[in-house]
Design a protein around this motif. Structure first.
Motif, PDB file in Angstrom:
ATOM      1  N   SER A 399       0.814  -1.208   0.000  1.00 44.13           N
ATOM      2  CA  SER A 399       0.000   0.000   0.000  1.00 44.13           C
ATOM      3  C   SER A 399       0.851   1.263   0.000  1.00 44.13           C
ATOM      4  CB  SER A 399      -0.933   0.003   1.217  1.00 44.13           C
ATOM      5  OG  SER A 399      -0.176  -0.056   2.418  1.00 44.13           O
ATOM      6  N   ASP A 400       2.138   1.145   0.440  1.00 40.41           N
ATOM      7  CA  ASP A 400       2.962   2.342   0.554  1.00 40.41           C
ATOM      8  C   ASP A 400       3.892   2.549  -0.636  1.00 40.41           C
ATOM      9  OD1 ASP A 400       4.631   0.217   1.013  1.00 40.41           O
ATOM     10  OD2 ASP A 400       5.672   1.114   2.722  1.00 40.41           O
ATOM     11  N   GLU A 402       3.415   3.565  -3.807  1.00 42.74           N
ATOM     12  CA  GLU A 402       3.236   4.834  -4.499  1.00 42.74           C
ATOM     13  C   GLU A 402       3.613   6.007  -3.601  1.00 42.74           C
ATOM     14  OE1 GLU A 402      -0.064   7.240  -7.200  1.00 42.74           O
ATOM     15  OE2 GLU A 402      -0.705   5.543  -5.960  1.00 42.74           O
ATOM     16  N   ALA A 403       3.310   5.907  -2.305  1.00 45.44           N
ATOM     17  CA  ALA A 403       3.618   7.001  -1.380  1.00 45.44           C
ATOM     18  C   ALA A 403       5.118   7.262  -1.311  1.00 45.44           C
ATOM     19  CB  ALA A 403       3.071   6.674   0.010  1.00 45.44           C
ATOM     20  N   VAL A 404       5.914   6.197  -1.289  1.00 47.93           N
ATOM     21  CA  VAL A 404       7.376   6.352  -1.230  1.00 47.93           C
ATOM     22  C   VAL A 404       7.895   7.032  -2.493  1.00 47.93           C
ATOM     23  CG1 VAL A 404       9.570   5.113  -1.134  1.00 47.93           C
ATOM     24  CG2 VAL A 404       7.658   4.364   0.291  1.00 47.93           C
ATOM     25  N   ASP A 407       7.191  10.673  -2.430  1.00 44.02           N
ATOM     26  CA  ASP A 407       8.104  11.393  -1.540  1.00 44.02           C
ATOM     27  C   ASP A 407       9.435  11.678  -2.239  1.00 44.02           C
ATOM     28  OD1 ASP A 407       6.256  11.454   0.483  1.00 44.02           O
ATOM     29  OD2 ASP A 407       7.080   9.729   1.567  1.00 44.02           O
ATOM     30  N   THR A 423      14.514   8.115   0.751  1.00 52.54           N
ATOM     31  CA  THR A 423      13.487   7.231   0.187  1.00 52.54           C
ATOM     32  C   THR A 423      14.084   5.958  -0.412  1.00 52.54           C
ATOM     33  OG1 THR A 423      13.568   8.318  -1.988  1.00 52.54           O
ATOM     34  CG2 THR A 423      12.029   9.211  -0.353  1.00 52.54           C
ATOM     35  N   ASN A 471       4.247  -4.101  -5.884  1.00 52.46           N
ATOM     36  CA  ASN A 471       5.255  -3.247  -5.236  1.00 52.46           C
ATOM     37  C   ASN A 471       6.024  -2.395  -6.245  1.00 52.46           C
ATOM     38  OD1 ASN A 471       6.743  -5.365  -6.428  1.00 52.46           O
ATOM     39  ND2 ASN A 471       8.385  -5.127  -4.918  1.00 52.46           N
ATOM     40  N   GLY A 497       9.378  -0.400   2.571  1.00 52.55           N
ATOM     41  CA  GLY A 497       9.191   1.040   2.655  1.00 52.55           C
ATOM     42  C   GLY A 497      10.270   1.872   1.989  1.00 52.55           C
TER      43      GLY A 497
END
Length: 506
Positions: A399-400, A402-404, A407, A423, A471, A497
């Motif tokens: 789930s993270d 795209e967020a990473v 950033d 990152t 991922n 992450g």
């Protein structure tokens, strides 16, 4: 973001190598307005699945070109005023004809004939198809200077040399070595232009046929070797899906005049205009996106022959990055024949499409006998066919992911080296597609990106398209660097992450 492109801005000026398969001949009405070409009334006059090439004008209303039929290439005549009718002018089962040109003062044309036994010669043809050889030289391309004089390229070892051929006394002389295929009479003067490829930077030169002297006129646009004269000082050339002009009377560079958005028009070449300069013809390839779309449609229609026809004989199919599934069209035929036999229904829907050069990346939804799936297919296209197909499947979902990646883009645009590197994993790997390592580790990234950030005050990356699968995040990026603009594609792989791998696609 793409390190290698950002650090080597010269990649903008890379050379595109043209292929001449699956080509079409397009015809336009032409108006020159303040030395700018305006094209209207576009028409695909070949409309043939295969090789159609080398257009020339017999007169203002008639085009000759080489076209493929029944595994041979013959000369086809297209008459514009007579209802856009066509007529085959040659039919040579023992060979093929190319590069037709009207012979001055005769109701006949010349063409290169390549026989099945490998013999290549220039022939004269009347409109009934009768032929006779013009020269014993192994001619590649030619232009008529007058009814008794030819300027031609002659194949010598692995190059072409420029030769003046006097048909009156059957003599010839070589005047330049390592030249290109584009030969044209220059309007209003008794000279012929040719492309000099003997040096690193290709040149457009003028040959005084009578004096046998050569003068440089200009440089080619990048290394595009197909030009045409719109006037005594006005040149036109093609590059990708655009037409550019150069005014030799002004101290200016090549200017882009027309860019075509149609997916059918790509890699423009072989430009010709009629004697009155009211019509223009050129050759174009299908774009990579059009080729990929046709194989998608063939798959959805479960048309096995049409589907497989879009792939090269030695096509490679793999799971990302380079885990081979099988290779070769025969194996593909066997795999998909079994697939169609064992399934009642199958469909692919393209959700997003990224196109960069000869690479097409499709995010696809799939349905097989009612079961829905999600995948990404990376297609490489060359010579009008798909040469490789790489699949990415959502083997794990994060789930993270795209967020990473978001950033790291924010830190990149802020030129904040510490936040940017935060990152990435300590042992991050940077690769060229499909799996060629060129850098690794944060220490290496800091050394390269630190100075780069300091020296690029206008640095900015914009995401044009983004695909998220498991991922992995696939970004089509539009990057501004010191006033230059670059398009790139990066595949980010996120683990725990952090960005663990970045694969760049040129």
């Amino acid at each position: 973001m793409k390190l290698r492109i950002c650090l080597c801005i010269s990649v903008i000026f890379c050379v595109t190598v043209k292929a001449q398969s699956n080509t079409e001949v397009y015809l336009f009405d032409l108006v020159l307005q303040n030395d700018k070409p305006l094209l209207t009334n576009p028409k695909n006059i070949s409309n043939n699945d295969g090789y159609d090439n080398q257009p020339s004008f017999w007169d203002d209303d008639t085009v000759l070109f080489a076209a493929t039929r029944q595994d041979q290439t013959d000369i086809l005549q297209f008459n514009i005023e007579k209802g856009s009718t066509t007529q085959w002018l040659t039919n040579t089962p023992t060979g093929s004809e190319y590069s037709p040109l009207k012979i001055p003062g005769k109701n006949a044309f010349s063409a290169i004939r390549l026989d099945l036994d490998g013999l290549q010669r220039l022939y004269e043809y009347d409109l009934k198809g009768e032929s006779s050889p013009i020269s014993d030289l192994k001619i590649g391309y030619h232009v008529w200077f007058d009814k008794n004089t030819l300027v031609a390229t002659v194949l010598v070892e692995n190059r072409m040399d420029l030769v003046i051929i006097n048909l009156s006394d059957s003599t010839h002389s070589t005047v330049a070595r390592n030249v290109g295929r584009s030969l044209h009479k220059i309007p209003s003067i008794k000279q012929v232009s040719f492309i000099d490829k003997s040096k690193k930077d290709w040149a457009i030169n003028a040959l005084d046929v009578e004096l046998k002297t050569i003068t440089k006129l200009a440089s080619t646009y990048q290394k595009e070797e197909d030009i045409c004269w719109l006037g005594p000082n006005l040149l036109i050339t093609g590059h990708n899906n655009s037409l550019l002009t150069l005014d030799l009377s002004k101290e200016e560079d090549w200017k882009t005049n027309i860019s075509f958005e149609q997916s059918e028009i790509n890699n423009i070449s072989r430009i010709a205009i009629n004697p009155s300069k009211t019509r223009l013809a050129f050759v174009a390839e299908e774009s990579p996106t059009a080729i990929v779309q046709k194989q998608v449609e063939a798959f959805n229609n479960r048309n096995l022959d049409a589907f497989v026809a879009r792939f090269s004989d030695n096509v490679s199919v793999q799971r990302f990055p380079d885990n081979s599934m099988y290779q070769g069209k025969d194996n593909m035929l066997e795999n998909y024949e079994r697939f169609f036999l064992n399934t009642k229904s199958s469909k692919v829907e393209v959700v997003q499409r990224i196109a960069l050069g000869n690479t097409v990346i499709d995010e696809e939804k799939t349905w097989v006998d009612g079961r829905e799936g999600h995948q990404v297919a990376i297609y490489k296209i060359n010579n009008g066919q798909i040469t490789s197909m790489t699949f990415i499947f959502p083997e794990e979902s994060l789930s993270d992911a795209e967020a990473v990646v978001k950033d790291q883009l924010k830190a990149y645009n802020s030129r904040d080296i510490d936040s940017f590197l935060e990152t990435y994993a300590n042992n991050v790997q940077l690769l060229n597609f499909p799996n060629k390592l060129f850098a690794s580790g944060k220490k290496s990234m800091r050394a390269q990106y630190g100075g780069f950030f300091d020296s690029t005050p206008d640095l900015h990356g914009e995401i044009k398209n983004r695909i998220v699968i498991g991922n992995k995040v696939i970004d089509e990026e539009y990057i501004t660097v010191n006033g230059n603009h670059i398009s790139a594609v990066a595949i980010y792989e996120v683990d725990n992450g952090k960005i663990a791998k970045v694969t760049f696609i040129d």
